[in-house]
Design a protein around this motif. Sequence first.
Motif, PDB file in Angstrom:
ATOM      1  N   PHE A   1      56.617 -31.033  -6.891  1.00  0.00           N
ATOM      2  CA  PHE A   1      55.130 -31.243  -6.292  1.00  0.00           C
ATOM      3  C   PHE A   1      54.261 -29.999  -6.916  1.00  0.00           C
ATOM      4  O   PHE A   1      53.938 -29.330  -5.759  1.00  0.00           O
ATOM      5  CB  PHE A   1      54.893 -31.590  -5.057  1.00  0.00           C
ATOM      6  CG  PHE A   1      55.445 -33.058  -4.642  1.00  0.00           C
ATOM      7  CD1 PHE A   1      56.650 -33.098  -4.061  1.00  0.00           C
ATOM      8  CD2 PHE A   1      54.736 -33.913  -4.959  1.00  0.00           C
ATOM      9  CE1 PHE A   1      57.357 -34.399  -3.822  1.00  0.00           C
ATOM     10  CE2 PHE A   1      55.253 -35.643  -4.889  1.00  0.00           C
ATOM     11  CZ  PHE A   1      56.395 -35.623  -4.080  1.00  0.00           C
TER      12      PHE A   1
ATOM     13  N   LEU B   1      47.272 -31.539  -7.411  1.00  0.00           N
ATOM     14  CA  LEU B   1      48.788 -31.756  -6.956  1.00  0.00           C
ATOM     15  C   LEU B   1      49.164 -32.484  -8.113  1.00  0.00           C
ATOM     16  O   LEU B   1      48.860 -33.541  -8.748  1.00  0.00           O
ATOM     17  CB  LEU B   1      48.812 -32.737  -5.811  1.00  0.00           C
ATOM     18  CG  LEU B   1      49.992 -33.366  -5.741  1.00  0.00           C
ATOM     19  CD1 LEU B   1      51.026 -32.426  -5.154  1.00  0.00           C
ATOM     20  CD2 LEU B   1      50.093 -34.543  -4.518  1.00  0.00           C
TER      21      LEU B   1
ATOM     22  N   ILE C   1      52.462 -32.836   2.643  1.00  0.00           N
ATOM     23  CA  ILE C   1      53.446 -32.198   1.670  1.00  0.00           C
ATOM     24  C   ILE C   1      53.375 -30.899   1.720  1.00  0.00           C
ATOM     25  O   ILE C   1      54.382 -30.057   1.586  1.00  0.00           O
ATOM     26  CB  ILE C   1      52.819 -32.808   0.277  1.00  0.00           C
ATOM     27  CG1 ILE C   1      52.980 -34.387   0.016  1.00  0.00           C
ATOM     28  CG2 ILE C   1      53.584 -32.063  -0.848  1.00  0.00           C
ATOM     29  CD1 ILE C   1      52.310 -34.887  -1.104  1.00  0.00           C
ATOM     30  N   ALA C   2      52.136 -30.152   1.523  1.00  0.00           N
ATOM     31  CA  ALA C   2      51.886 -28.676   1.237  1.00  0.00           C
ATOM     32  C   ALA C   2      50.809 -28.250   1.741  1.00  0.00           C
ATOM     33  O   ALA C   2      49.505 -29.177   1.695  1.00  0.00           O
ATOM     34  CB  ALA C   2      52.314 -28.122   0.003  1.00  0.00           C
TER      35      ALA C   2
ATOM     36  N   PHE D   1      59.831 -31.232   0.797  1.00  0.00           N
ATOM     37  CA  PHE D   1      59.180 -31.125  -0.354  1.00  0.00           C
ATOM     38  C   PHE D   1      59.308 -29.750  -1.128  1.00  0.00           C
ATOM     39  O   PHE D   1      59.501 -28.770  -0.411  1.00  0.00           O
ATOM     40  CB  PHE D   1      57.510 -31.344  -0.011  1.00  0.00           C
ATOM     41  CG  PHE D   1      57.402 -32.541   0.647  1.00  0.00           C
ATOM     42  CD1 PHE D   1      57.191 -32.828   2.013  1.00  0.00           C
ATOM     43  CD2 PHE D   1      56.875 -33.663  -0.079  1.00  0.00           C
ATOM     44  CE1 PHE D   1      56.904 -33.901   2.478  1.00  0.00           C
ATOM     45  CE2 PHE D   1      56.783 -35.010   0.356  1.00  0.00           C
ATOM     46  CZ  PHE D   1      56.663 -35.195   1.789  1.00  0.00           C
ATOM     47  N   VAL D   2      59.273 -30.014  -2.528  1.00  0.00           N
ATOM     48  CA  VAL D   2      59.605 -28.584  -3.310  1.00  0.00           C
ATOM     49  C   VAL D   2      58.540 -28.242  -4.297  1.00  0.00           C
ATOM     50  O   VAL D   2      57.977 -29.631  -4.840  1.00  0.00           O
ATOM     51  CB  VAL D   2      61.218 -28.735  -3.723  1.00  0.00           C
ATOM     52  CG1 VAL D   2      62.063 -28.508  -2.845  1.00  0.00           C
ATOM     53  CG2 VAL D   2      61.337 -29.914  -4.796  1.00  0.00           C
ATOM     54  N   ILE D   3      58.333 -27.424  -4.753  1.00  0.00           N
ATOM     55  CA  ILE D   3      57.400 -27.073  -5.994  1.00  0.00           C
ATOM     56  C   ILE D   3      57.670 -27.655  -7.307  1.00  0.00           C
ATOM     57  O   ILE D   3      57.031 -27.981  -7.648  1.00  0.00           O
ATOM     58  CB  ILE D   3      57.449 -25.411  -6.028  1.00  0.00           C
ATOM     59  CG1 ILE D   3      56.211 -25.093  -6.831  1.00  0.00           C
ATOM     60  CG2 ILE D   3      58.683 -24.705  -6.583  1.00  0.00           C
ATOM     61  CD1 ILE D   3      55.716 -23.551  -7.007  1.00  0.00           C
TER      62      ILE D   3
ATOM     63  N   ALA E   1      51.401 -22.447  -2.974  1.00  0.00           N
ATOM     64  CA  ALA E   1      51.438 -23.253  -1.981  1.00  0.00           C
ATOM     65  C   ALA E   1      52.547 -23.084  -0.952  1.00  0.00           C
ATOM     66  O   ALA E   1      53.606 -22.858  -1.326  1.00  0.00           O
ATOM     67  CB  ALA E   1      51.286 -24.812  -2.666  1.00  0.00           C
ATOM     68  N   THR E   2      52.420 -23.521   0.325  1.00  0.00           N
ATOM     69  CA  THR E   2      53.133 -23.364   1.390  1.00  0.00           C
ATOM     70  C   THR E   2      53.704 -24.990   1.509  1.00  0.00           C
ATOM     71  O   THR E   2      53.073 -26.051   2.208  1.00  0.00           O
ATOM     72  CB  THR E   2      52.641 -23.086   2.604  1.00  0.00           C
ATOM     73  OG1 THR E   2      52.138 -21.581   2.377  1.00  0.00           O
ATOM     74  CG2 THR E   2      53.707 -22.940   3.773  1.00  0.00           C
ATOM     75  N   TYR E   3      55.001 -25.200   1.196  1.00  0.00           N
ATOM     76  CA  TYR E   3      55.670 -26.833   1.301  1.00  0.00           C
ATOM     77  C   TYR E   3      56.220 -26.726   2.554  1.00  0.00           C
ATOM     78  O   TYR E   3      56.813 -26.068   3.160  1.00  0.00           O
ATOM     79  CB  TYR E   3      56.559 -26.812   0.146  1.00  0.00           C
ATOM     80  CG  TYR E   3      55.959 -26.640  -1.283  1.00  0.00           C
ATOM     81  CD1 TYR E   3      55.709 -25.637  -1.885  1.00  0.00           C
ATOM     82  CD2 TYR E   3      55.424 -27.797  -1.852  1.00  0.00           C
ATOM     83  CE1 TYR E   3      54.870 -25.756  -3.020  1.00  0.00           C
ATOM     84  CE2 TYR E   3      54.806 -28.041  -3.229  1.00  0.00           C
ATOM     85  CZ  TYR E   3      54.537 -26.940  -3.491  1.00  0.00           C
ATOM     86  OH  TYR E   3      53.884 -26.908  -4.752  1.00  0.00           O
ATOM     87  N   GLU E   4      56.255 -28.218   3.016  1.00  0.00           N
ATOM     88  CA  GLU E   4      56.767 -28.345   4.314  1.00  0.00           C
ATOM     89  C   GLU E   4      57.984 -29.063   3.806  1.00  0.00           C
ATOM     90  O   GLU E   4      58.637 -29.302   2.712  1.00  0.00           O
ATOM     91  CB  GLU E   4      55.985 -29.772   4.809  1.00  0.00           C
ATOM     92  CG  GLU E   4      54.654 -29.680   5.198  1.00  0.00           C
ATOM     93  CD  GLU E   4      54.327 -28.659   6.346  1.00  0.00           C
ATOM     94  OE1 GLU E   4      55.023 -28.940   7.434  1.00  0.00           O
ATOM     95  OE2 GLU E   4      53.640 -27.475   6.179  1.00  0.00           O
TER      96      GLU E   4
END
Lengths: 113, 114
Positions: B66, B78, B46-47, B61-63, B55-58
Motif C-alpha cells: 500500500f 493510495l 491503513i496508514a 499493513f506494509v508499504i 507514511a506511517t503504517y498500522e
Amino acid sequence: AQSVTQPDIHITVSEGASLELRCNYSYGATPYLFWYVQSPGQGLQLLLKYFSGDTLVQGIKGFEAEFKRSQSSFNLRKPSVHWSDAAEYFCAVGKNQGGKLIFGQGTELSVKP
Amino acid sequence: SAVISQKPSRDICQRGTSLTIQCQVDSQVTMMFWYRQQPGQSLTLIATANQGSEATYESGFVIDKFPISRPNLTFSTLTVSNMSPEDSSIYLCSVCQGINTEAFFGQGTRLTVV
C-alpha cells in the motif's frame, strides 16, 4: 489495547419509535468518541463527537449521545426514528488524537413503516 | 468541514495489477489517513499519510503493498499493489485538522478484484 464494541449487529425499529444504539469502549485515558453514519454506497458522515465537558452531546439529524465514564459507554439515541435513518452506524474512539480512529463493528438499523 | 473528493469512485481490476486512488481536499489539512472497509466489515486504519515524508503504517499493513504519497497539504494517493480478490474493499480517505478535531471522510473507492 484500545477497542470499541457495538453489541448489536442489527436493530429493527418502527418508524416513530425511539432508538438507542449501544457502544462500549476500552481506552486508558479520557477518550475522544464519535458516532458516524454510513448510508448504502456512501461515505461516512459524522453525527456527533465527544471530547470533554458536558457528557450529553447533541448531533445532527436529531441524534444525541451520552458519555458515561463509569460504564465506558457512549450510547446513541434518537427519540423518534424516521425511515431515512435506516443505515449503518459506527461508533469510534480516537487513537491518541482525533484523526486516527478505532471503529466498532457497526450496527445496521432497519426502520419498519 | 472540508470537501473531500476521491477518484475513482469504483473500479473492477484484474488480479496482479495495481490501482492508485486519489484523494483531493478543497482546503489545506493537517492530517490525512487511509482506511479500508472489507465487505460487511468495519473500517480499519491503513496508514497516516505524512506530507513530504514516508507514511506511517498500522500493524498488518506494509508499504510495498500500500504505497502512499502526500506531496502537499491537500492531496494524497493510495496504491493497492499486486491485487488479489482479498483486496476487494472500500478504501476511504479521511482528513483531520488537528489533535482536538474530528475526522471527515471521502465517499470512498469501491474496489473489486477479479
